[in-house]
Design a protein around this motif. Structure first.
Motif, PDB file in Angstrom:
ATOM      1  N   ALA A 126       3.149   6.708  -5.332  1.00 50.07           N
ATOM      2  CA  ALA A 126       2.740   5.821  -4.235  1.00 50.07           C
ATOM      3  C   ALA A 126       3.550   6.106  -2.982  1.00 50.07           C
ATOM      4  O   ALA A 126       3.004   6.153  -1.863  1.00 50.07           O
ATOM      5  N   GLY A 127       4.845   6.297  -3.144  1.00 52.73           N
ATOM      6  CA  GLY A 127       5.708   6.564  -1.999  1.00 52.73           C
ATOM      7  C   GLY A 127       5.362   7.870  -1.310  1.00 52.73           C
ATOM      8  O   GLY A 127       5.327   7.946  -0.074  1.00 52.73           O
ATOM      9  N   VAL A 128       5.117   8.906  -2.088  1.00 54.62           N
ATOM     10  CA  VAL A 128       4.759  10.202  -1.504  1.00 54.62           C
ATOM     11  C   VAL A 128       3.463  10.079  -0.700  1.00 54.62           C
ATOM     12  O   VAL A 128       3.371  10.546   0.447  1.00 54.62           O
ATOM     13  N   LEU A 129       2.466   9.424  -1.268  1.00 54.53           N
ATOM     14  CA  LEU A 129       1.181   9.270  -0.581  1.00 54.53           C
ATOM     15  C   LEU A 129       1.331   8.421   0.681  1.00 54.53           C
ATOM     16  O   LEU A 129       0.758   8.749   1.738  1.00 54.53           O
ATOM     17  N   ALA A 130       2.095   7.341   0.597  1.00 54.26           N
ATOM     18  CA  ALA A 130       2.292   6.489   1.763  1.00 54.26           C
ATOM     19  C   ALA A 130       3.072   7.221   2.855  1.00 54.26           C
ATOM     20  O   ALA A 130       2.757   7.097   4.048  1.00 54.26           O
ATOM     21  N   GLY A 131       4.073   7.985   2.449  1.00 56.84           N
ATOM     22  CA  GLY A 131       4.861   8.729   3.428  1.00 56.84           C
ATOM     23  C   GLY A 131       4.039   9.790   4.148  1.00 56.84           C
ATOM     24  O   GLY A 131       4.120   9.940   5.371  1.00 56.84           O
ATOM     25  N   LEU A 132       3.226  10.520   3.394  1.00 62.84           N
ATOM     26  CA  LEU A 132       2.371  11.534   4.012  1.00 62.84           C
ATOM     27  C   LEU A 132       1.326  10.877   4.913  1.00 62.84           C
ATOM     28  O   LEU A 132       1.041  11.363   6.014  1.00 62.84           O
ATOM     29  N   GLY A 133       0.761   9.740   4.447  1.00 59.99           N
ATOM     30  CA  GLY A 133      -0.203   9.032   5.276  1.00 59.99           C
ATOM     31  C   GLY A 133       0.403   8.514   6.562  1.00 59.99           C
ATOM     32  O   GLY A 133      -0.219   8.555   7.626  1.00 59.99           O
ATOM     33  N   ALA A 134       1.643   8.025   6.476  1.00 65.42           N
ATOM     34  CA  ALA A 134       2.320   7.515   7.665  1.00 65.42           C
ATOM     35  C   ALA A 134       2.565   8.611   8.692  1.00 65.42           C
ATOM     36  O   ALA A 134       2.585   8.355   9.904  1.00 65.42           O
ATOM     37  N   MET A 135       2.745   9.830   8.237  1.00 65.06           N
ATOM     38  CA  MET A 135       2.939  10.942   9.156  1.00 65.06           C
ATOM     39  C   MET A 135       1.639  11.336   9.850  1.00 65.06           C
ATOM     40  O   MET A 135       1.650  12.089  10.825  1.00 65.06           O
ATOM     41  N   VAL A 136       0.518  10.832   9.336  1.00 61.52           N
ATOM     42  CA  VAL A 136      -0.777  11.116   9.955  1.00 61.52           C
ATOM     43  C   VAL A 136      -1.171  10.008  10.919  1.00 61.52           C
ATOM     44  O   VAL A 136      -1.664  10.266  12.016  1.00 61.52           O
ATOM     45  N   LYS A 137      -0.930   8.734  10.532  1.00 60.14           N
ATOM     46  CA  LYS A 137      -1.290   7.628  11.413  1.00 60.14           C
ATOM     47  C   LYS A 137      -0.479   6.364  11.159  1.00 60.14           C
ATOM     48  O   LYS A 137      -1.006   5.254  11.253  1.00 60.14           O
ATOM     49  N   VAL A 138       0.763   6.449  10.828  1.00 60.61           N
ATOM     50  CA  VAL A 138       1.768   5.379  10.751  1.00 60.61           C
ATOM     51  C   VAL A 138       1.417   4.250   9.783  1.00 60.61           C
ATOM     52  O   VAL A 138       2.196   3.942   8.875  1.00 60.61           O
ATOM     53  N   TRP A 139       0.256   3.595   9.966  1.00 59.30           N
ATOM     54  CA  TRP A 139      -0.008   2.355   9.235  1.00 59.30           C
ATOM     55  C   TRP A 139       0.008   2.491   7.717  1.00 59.30           C
ATOM     56  O   TRP A 139       0.298   1.486   7.034  1.00 59.30           O
ATOM     57  N   PRO A 140      -0.292   3.649   7.083  1.00 57.76           N
ATOM     58  CA  PRO A 140      -0.205   3.696   5.616  1.00 57.76           C
ATOM     59  C   PRO A 140       1.171   3.345   5.053  1.00 57.76           C
ATOM     60  O   PRO A 140       1.284   3.001   3.868  1.00 57.76           O
ATOM     61  N   ALA A 141       2.212   3.408   5.884  1.00 56.35           N
ATOM     62  CA  ALA A 141       3.532   2.987   5.404  1.00 56.35           C
ATOM     63  C   ALA A 141       3.530   1.524   4.979  1.00 56.35           C
ATOM     64  O   ALA A 141       4.319   1.111   4.116  1.00 56.35           O
ATOM     65  N   LEU A 142       2.629   0.735   5.555  1.00 59.97           N
ATOM     66  CA  LEU A 142       2.563  -0.688   5.228  1.00 59.97           C
ATOM     67  C   LEU A 142       2.056  -0.937   3.812  1.00 59.97           C
ATOM     68  O   LEU A 142       2.164  -2.063   3.315  1.00 59.97           O
ATOM     69  N   THR A 143       1.518   0.070   3.158  1.00 65.15           N
ATOM     70  CA  THR A 143       1.054  -0.116   1.783  1.00 65.15           C
ATOM     71  C   THR A 143       2.206  -0.390   0.818  1.00 65.15           C
ATOM     72  O   THR A 143       1.981  -0.867  -0.290  1.00 65.15           O
ATOM     73  N   LEU A 144       3.427  -0.106   1.243  1.00 69.74           N
ATOM     74  CA  LEU A 144       4.591  -0.324   0.374  1.00 69.74           C
ATOM     75  C   LEU A 144       5.262  -1.666   0.624  1.00 69.74           C
ATOM     76  O   LEU A 144       6.256  -1.984  -0.021  1.00 69.74           O
ATOM     77  N   LEU A 145       4.715  -2.455   1.553  1.00 76.90           N
ATOM     78  CA  LEU A 145       5.352  -3.717   1.911  1.00 76.90           C
ATOM     79  C   LEU A 145       5.448  -4.668   0.727  1.00 76.90           C
ATOM     80  O   LEU A 145       6.428  -5.398   0.578  1.00 76.90           O
ATOM     81  N   GLY A 146       4.436  -4.678  -0.131  1.00 76.67           N
ATOM     82  CA  GLY A 146       4.395  -5.654  -1.209  1.00 76.67           C
ATOM     83  C   GLY A 146       4.825  -5.133  -2.564  1.00 76.67           C
ATOM     84  O   GLY A 146       4.559  -5.795  -3.576  1.00 76.67           O
ATOM     85  N   THR A 147       5.470  -3.976  -2.612  1.00 73.67           N
ATOM     86  CA  THR A 147       5.935  -3.478  -3.909  1.00 73.67           C
ATOM     87  C   THR A 147       6.958  -4.445  -4.508  1.00 73.67           C
ATOM     88  O   THR A 147       7.781  -5.004  -3.776  1.00 73.67           O
ATOM     89  N   PRO A 148       6.910  -4.685  -5.821  1.00 73.71           N
ATOM     90  CA  PRO A 148       7.842  -5.631  -6.435  1.00 73.71           C
ATOM     91  C   PRO A 148       9.290  -5.212  -6.213  1.00 73.71           C
ATOM     92  O   PRO A 148       9.619  -4.031  -6.167  1.00 73.71           O
ATOM     93  N   ARG A 149      10.157  -6.206  -6.086  1.00 74.24           N
ATOM     94  CA  ARG A 149      11.575  -5.923  -5.884  1.00 74.24           C
ATOM     95  C   ARG A 149      12.157  -5.158  -7.077  1.00 74.24           C
ATOM     96  O   ARG A 149      11.695  -5.293  -8.195  1.00 74.24           O
ATOM     97  N   GLY A 150      13.195  -4.396  -6.791  1.00 75.52           N
ATOM     98  CA  GLY A 150      13.883  -3.690  -7.853  1.00 75.52           C
ATOM     99  C   GLY A 150      13.651  -2.196  -7.813  1.00 75.52           C
ATOM    100  O   GLY A 150      13.365  -1.622  -6.756  1.00 75.52           O
ATOM    101  N   PRO A 151      13.756  -1.541  -8.948  1.00 79.84           N
ATOM    102  CA  PRO A 151      13.653  -0.083  -8.998  1.00 79.84           C
ATOM    103  C   PRO A 151      12.343   0.460  -8.435  1.00 79.84           C
ATOM    104  O   PRO A 151      12.326   1.526  -7.820  1.00 79.84           O
ATOM    105  N   ALA A 152      11.248  -0.263  -8.627  1.00 79.87           N
ATOM    106  CA  ALA A 152       9.954   0.220  -8.139  1.00 79.87           C
ATOM    107  C   ALA A 152       9.958   0.352  -6.624  1.00 79.87           C
ATOM    108  O   ALA A 152       9.485   1.347  -6.069  1.00 79.87           O
ATOM    109  N   THR A 153      10.478  -0.656  -5.947  1.00 81.91           N
ATOM    110  CA  THR A 153      10.540  -0.607  -4.482  1.00 81.91           C
ATOM    111  C   THR A 153      11.453   0.511  -4.019  1.00 81.91           C
ATOM    112  O   THR A 153      11.116   1.263  -3.093  1.00 81.91           O
ATOM    113  N   ARG A 154      12.626   0.620  -4.635  1.00 80.19           N
ATOM    114  CA  ARG A 154      13.560   1.685  -4.219  1.00 80.19           C
ATOM    115  C   ARG A 154      12.943   3.061  -4.429  1.00 80.19           C
ATOM    116  O   ARG A 154      13.053   3.941  -3.557  1.00 80.19           O
ATOM    117  N   ALA A 155      12.276   3.253  -5.542  1.00 78.52           N
ATOM    118  CA  ALA A 155      11.657   4.552  -5.818  1.00 78.52           C
ATOM    119  C   ALA A 155      10.540   4.841  -4.829  1.00 78.52           C
ATOM    120  O   ALA A 155      10.423   5.962  -4.313  1.00 78.52           O
TER     121      ALA A 155
END
Length: 375
Positions: A126-155
């Motif tokens: 998810a992080g790789v896809l969001a990061g690549l998307g954000a480099m194309v048009k920024v807003w895909p980075a927001l897809t990670l806003l709601g990831t559960p706290r803890g290791p999942a969010t950090r990863a």
């Protein structure tokens, strides 16, 4: 496939603007001193991608790749839940041929896949896809806003930062003027389709002098009140960002749908506070709403329903009745008032339902199946 698909201003963007950028990028440089180039450097990869189909014209190859991205989104949604797939496949045609003549389907695809990867507990993917998307048009980075706290969010966030940095490094090494877009983005004004633009159009109906000019590749207002309204839009975007962070800090209850709901809410808030609300923005919102509908725990069903008439009105405003919108006629103003009112209502409803769902875990109310509480 016909090169004259959508003859007129809609298809002209690919025929002329994207093709011109392709020629510049093919020579190893990003567009320099081009006021229409306002996109992160990852967008260059999208505009170069028609080279993968050299037996087609640039326009034909671009449309073919757009359809491929559309198919990938549809397949992923269908596997996750039929309701989401129906919203995507039924909602996208409401924009007529705009999705085929803009690169927003290609941007929405990694965002949708990133959210579905979160659902399948693959935070690094998810992080790789969001990061690549954000480099194309920024807003895909927001897809990670709601990831559960803890290791999942950090990863997820670490992978997003690493993938974005890696792509940026490749582009900086391979092309010149990679960050030139920053200068053009800062100079943008208030576009006629925005909420602030609608307010100025209404002021024009009351007899106040308003002027529209073609600047930075779009029709924008110039003259009194424009600077103040543009600054107000930026302040509202900053306020939306602060509210989203506050929600993130206070939220204690997560369901499988929370990452989806948070992403839709965030993009809606930044859309309605934007200085630009182009019709293609609805492609993003339809994609995110479709992901929300893949989960029975989503709080955003009424929001998704509001997006459908907003999408239809967007294509009425552009390209069908754009002359009325441009001239600020009563019909053009009515279209923009209703479309933007629907988007504003959807954003406020989305935020309210996201907040209420997060607060449910604080007052001891029973959690639905699939919900969990974090601390």
């Amino acid at each position: 496939m016909r090169d004259d698909l959508g003859v007129g201003g809609v298809a002209r963007e690919v025929h002329v603007l994207y093709a011109r950028w392709y020629e510049v990028l093919a020579r190893g440089s990003f567009p320099r001193d081009d006021v229409t180039w306002q996109y992160p450097p990852g967008a260059g990869a999208v505009f170069l991608s028609p080279a993968l189909l050299p037996w087609l014209s640039y326009f034909e190859a671009f449309v073919a790749l757009t359809l491929l991205a559309d198919a990938a989104v549809t397949l992923a949604l269908a596997r996750a839940g039929r309701t989401g797939a129906w919203l995507w496949t039924g909602g996208l045609p409401l924009l007529l041929h705009i999705p085929l003549a803009r690169y927003d389907v290609q941007v929405t695809a990694p965002a949708v896949l990133a959210l579905l990867a979160v659902r399948h507990r693959r935070p690094r993917t998810a992080g790789v896809l969001a990061g690549l998307g954000a480099m194309v048009k920024v807003w895909p980075a927001l897809t990670l806003l709601g990831t559960p706290r803890g290791p999942a969010t950090r990863a997820a966030w670490t992978s997003a930062a690493a993938s974005a940095a890696a792509l940026l490094a490749v582009l900086v090494l391979g092309f010149s003027h990679t960050l030139d877009f920053l200068r053009q983005q800062g100079g943008r004004g208030l576009q006629i389709e925005s909420l602030g633009g609608t307010a100025l159009h209404l002021a024009g109906l009351t007899g106040r002098p308003v002027t529209v000019a073609y600047r930075y590749g779009a029709f924008e207002f110039v003259g009194p009140y424009v600077t103040g309204l543009a600054r107000l839009s930026l302040l509202l975007s900053a306020a939306a960002f602060c509210w989203l962070l506050f929600w993130r800090v206070r939220a204690r209850r997560w369901t499988t749908a929370t990452p989806f709901d948070a992403a839709l809410c965030a993009v809606l808030l930044f859309t309605v506070t934007s200085r630009v609300i182009s019709p293609q923005y609805l492609i993003w919102l339809l994609g995110l709403a479709a992901v929300c509908l893949t989960s029975r725990h989503t709080t955003q069903r009424p929001v998704a329903l509001l997006l459908l008439p907003a999408t239809a009105l967007s294509s009425l405003a552009y390209p069908v009745l754009y002359e009325d919108v441009l001239a600020g006629t009563p019909l053009g103003c009515l279209l923009m008032v209703v479309r933007n009112a629907l988007l504003l209502a959807a954003a406020l409803l989305s935020a309210r339902r996201l907040w209420t769902a997060a607060e449910a875990g604080r007052d001891g109310r029973r959690k639905p199946a699939g919900a969990r509480t974090t601390s």
